[in-house]
Design an enzyme around this catalytic site. Structure first.
Site, PDB file in Angstrom:
ATOM      1  N   ASP A 166       6.424 -11.477  12.320  1.00  0.00           N
ATOM      2  CA  ASP A 166       5.671 -10.549  12.881  1.00  0.00           C
ATOM      3  C   ASP A 166       5.772  -9.230  12.107  1.00  0.00           C
ATOM      4  O   ASP A 166       6.845  -8.755  11.791  1.00  0.00           O
ATOM      5  CB  ASP A 166       6.013 -10.520  14.334  1.00  0.00           C
ATOM      6  CG  ASP A 166       4.948  -9.501  15.112  1.00  0.00           C
ATOM      7  OD1 ASP A 166       3.978  -9.803  15.102  1.00  0.00           O
ATOM      8  OD2 ASP A 166       5.613  -8.225  15.591  1.00  0.00           O
ATOM      9  N   GLU A 172       2.824 -11.606   8.579  1.00  0.00           N
ATOM     10  CA  GLU A 172       1.782 -10.918   8.544  1.00  0.00           C
ATOM     11  C   GLU A 172       2.278  -9.837   7.501  1.00  0.00           C
ATOM     12  O   GLU A 172       3.007  -8.751   7.847  1.00  0.00           O
ATOM     13  CB  GLU A 172       1.793 -10.097   9.963  1.00  0.00           C
ATOM     14  CG  GLU A 172       1.249 -10.992  11.094  1.00  0.00           C
ATOM     15  CD  GLU A 172       1.145 -10.221  12.290  1.00  0.00           C
ATOM     16  OE1 GLU A 172       0.152 -10.376  13.060  1.00  0.00           O
ATOM     17  OE2 GLU A 172       2.107  -9.403  12.655  1.00  0.00           O
TER      18      GLU A 172
END
Ligand code: CA
Length: 689
Positions: free
Chosen positions: A398, A427
């Site tokens: 994340d 990400e």
């Protein structure tokens, strides 16, 4: 007001609301006058800087007095963020508790604390013991306690800056319900028989990733899961919807995806573990990094149960050739000030700006300082634990752009020693965190992490249209203006961003933002939604790179147009398996595409060179032509051609030679001279020379 800070090994800063003060420093043994380097004003505050004439011992308490008799304790502040601190106190060895039947050893890293106690409580809470821990080298406190403490809970009581605080162990592997105490466990008791990686594990380029949330998967009241919202629901076979469709894991098997990516399954804190029906959360709010979330276990207050149930679930999936990927959130914590690491070593775990403000690139109130040596070690130790104990095949990071590149590369190097085939991706958004842009693990820097994958936002925004302008139509919604970008879409952005196709995680929707179906309902007319979903999903599954599907995107999952559902009720987030009946045509279509991708290696080229040598993408103003040429060496056909008609008109395409139309079934249709392509149709053809 008098505050005294240790900002470096030889720099004390005093902040006061008086002026022209003199100060003494006292450590319960000697008193020394501090000689001033500078004095200046910051707003209403006077700041004094001193260089102490003796080395400050971080394990001791010091007090500073002014001539008016006012006193303050010397608090470690910026010193913990200096390079020298990292070098002097870096500790390589094991942390946490190490159990045997005869004795248990506890080790905790806390270089700035002056004292540390261990509190142990038996399971019935009738006996409590407190032990003083001994300070070892590198600022580690340790104690070995004789006896069998299996199932006892424990806490550290740490003295920092003159204050006692109680905390769980950041290295704890088991926890009391709601993260309130750590537990000693016997790791032998959670060992399963099947604890090996599957031998025929897929290379990342062959993966088809399906993103799932444990609660969403089985919480809907209309379906016969016995373990609603729990890990165990993934093991429930033979379930059907009211009209007789396979649901749950049987459906996943039929769909043919290779890996489930789980939204957070580590311990998060925003929702209670006591009352399972109360409130909802995705779980991007880390509390204990090495503890399994209690909500998803059948007995959250049993320290063993959640570990065993998650392990059993993942082992079951492995036995059915479905791999698992863990979503990890090493970019921020939920409760900044009470997070265990912060209580143990204040100010070390996060990034600060030059004025001692927390940096907040994550938007969550703190950014984890992955570049600090003991934070990096903490992250790597945590990943090693999840990988070796739970056999996750990979990790999805994340907000990976918050993490520094050196940490990410060390993660990869360490995990590859355990499983050479580990998947690492995340990400790679570029956010304003306290790192040079060149040190951030972003898409722009993808060439610095060539073995790490990224969610391909270029692919997403071309195929679906901008995530941030929900009315913009993408290529898959018939937007002819995007035809110029088709080459990038189908070739894993190797010309613009990535060094290899496995770096490109191709996706059009995930847990964030609108579901694909909702996004299309906003931007398109009703009749367009289904054909456009097909186009978008076909582009996702058939492009070079690694396809990623948000659970239910293939059966028109809706969140009732909610864009951010992280804390919305089940009725918004759950999977409604009854859609499998009404959306059968759509998910059959996706299932067949998955089958075709798996059958034909041409859709899964391994390297940039392979793509450069064999893939040609162009368009004729109406249709996209995606070719793989001279690929017989991969074991399938010599030529492949996928035609996407992104217009509302039938088009004809002259063909050279005899082509076969690929389907997932046995029946082969042949086609020569002219290919008719219906509005919004996808045709997959192949031929040999
Ligand atoms: Ca929790």
């Amino acid at each position: 007001m008098l505050n005294v800070y240790l900002d470096d090994f030889d720099l004390i800063r005093v902040e006061s609301n008086r002026e022209n003060e003199k100060f003494l420093i006292w450590n319960k043994e000697t008193v020394v006058e501090l000689s001033k380097l500078r004095e200046y004003k910051m707003d209403m505050t006077t700041v004094y800087e001193f260089k102490p004439h003796f080395p400050i011992d971080l394990s001791k308490e010091y007090f500073v007095y002014n001539q008016f008799g006012e006193k303050a304790i010397l608090k470690s502040r910026n010193i913990v963020r200096t390079k020298r601190f990292d070098e002097e106190f870096y500790y390589e060895g094991p942390l946490g508790c190490e159990y045997t039947q005869k004795e248990t050893t506890f080790r905790v890293w806390a270089p700035t604390s002056s004292d540390m106690l261990l509190k142990l409580m038996n399971p019935t809470r009738t006996t409590k013991h407190t032990f003083r821990m001994e300070r070892m080298s590198c600022g580690v406190y340790s104690v070995t306690v004789q006896g069998d403490f299996d199932g006892w809970s424990y806490m550290y009581i740490v003295k920092n800056q003159g204050e006692w605080k109680e905390t769980v162990d950041p290295y704890a592997l088991a926890s009391k319900v709601n993260s309130t105490e750590s537990y000693v466990i016997d790791k032998k008791k959670v060992r399963l028989v099947d604890e090996v990686f599957p031998i025929d594990e897929l290379p990342m380029i062959d993966a088809i990733i399906y993103e799932t949330h444990v609660r969403d998967f089985s919480i809907h009241k209309d379906f016969p899961f016995r373990h609603k919202g729990k890990f165990l629901a993934y093991m429930e076979e033979g379930l059907q919807s009211k009209d007789g469709k396979k649901i749950g894991i049987d459906y996943i098997k039929e769909l043919g995806v290779t890996h489930l990516q789980f939204l957070p399954v580590f311990d998060f804190s925003s929702v209670t573990e006591f009352d399972f029906d109360e409130s909802y959360n995705w779980g991007y709010d880390p509390e204990q990094y090495n503890v399994v979330e209690g909500r998803y276990s059948t007995y959250p207050d049993d320290p063993y149960c959640r570990i065993i149930e998650l392990k059993q679930t993942l082992a079951y999936l492995r036995a059915n050739n479905i791999g698992s990927i863990m979503d990890v959130v090493y970019n921020h914590v939920f409760k900044r000030d009470t997070f265990s690491f912060e209580k143990l070593v204040p100010g070390y775990f996060y990034r600060f700006d030059d004025e001692n403000n927390y940096i907040d690139g994550t938007g969550c109130g703190n950014d984890i300082a992955s570049e600090r040596k003991m934070v990096r070690k903490f992250i790597i130790d945590s990943l090693v634990y999840w990988m070796t104990e739970f056999k996750f095949n990979g990790f999805r990071f994340d907000l990976m752009g918050i993490l520094d590149i050196q940490t990410m590369n060390e993660i990869l190097e360490t995990l590859r020693k355990i499983n050479p085939n580990v998947y690492i991706y995340g990400e790679g958004w570029n956010m304003p965190t306290g790192l040079l842009e060149s040190d951030r693990t972003t898409q722009e820097n993808a060439y610095l992490t060539p073995e790490i994958g990224f969610f391909n936002s270029f692919f997403r925004d071309i195929v679906k249209g901008s995530t941030f302008n929900v009315y913009e139509r993408g290529l898959a919604m018939g937007n002819l203006h995007f035809l110029g970008a088709v080459h990038d879409v189908f070739t894993a952005s190797i010309h613009t961003c990535y060094g290899s196709p496995k770096q490109s995680i191709n996706y059009v929707s995930c847990h964030d933002n609108h579901t694909l179906y909702d996004r299309m309902r906003i931007a398109c007319s009703e009749g367009e939604v289904r054909p456009f979903q097909k186009l978008a999903l076909a582009m996702t599954v058939l492009s070079q790179g690694v396809p990623f599907l948000h659970a239910g995107c293939e059966f028109s999952r809706t969140k009732q147009l909610h864009e951010n559902s992280y804390n919305l009720p089940d009725e918004i987030n759950y999977l409604d398996w009854s859609l499998l009946s009404s959306e059968e045509e759509l998910w059959f279509f996706v299932r067949d595409l998955i089958h075709i991708r798996k059958m034909h290696k041409a859709f899964r080229l391994d390297t940039k060179e392979d793509i450069l040598n064999h893939v040609v993408v162009n368009h004729d103003g109406h249709m996209i032509h995606y070719h793989m040429n001279h690929v017989q060496y991969l074991g399938g056909y010599d030529f492949y051609m996928v035609i996407f008609n992104i217009t509302n008109y039938e088009h004809e395409l002259p063909l050279e030679g005899m082509w076969e139309i690929l389907t997932a079934g046995e029946e082969i249709q042949r086609c020569e001279d002219i290919l008719k392509v219906q509005p919004y149709e996808v045709k997959i053809l192949a031929k040999n020379r």
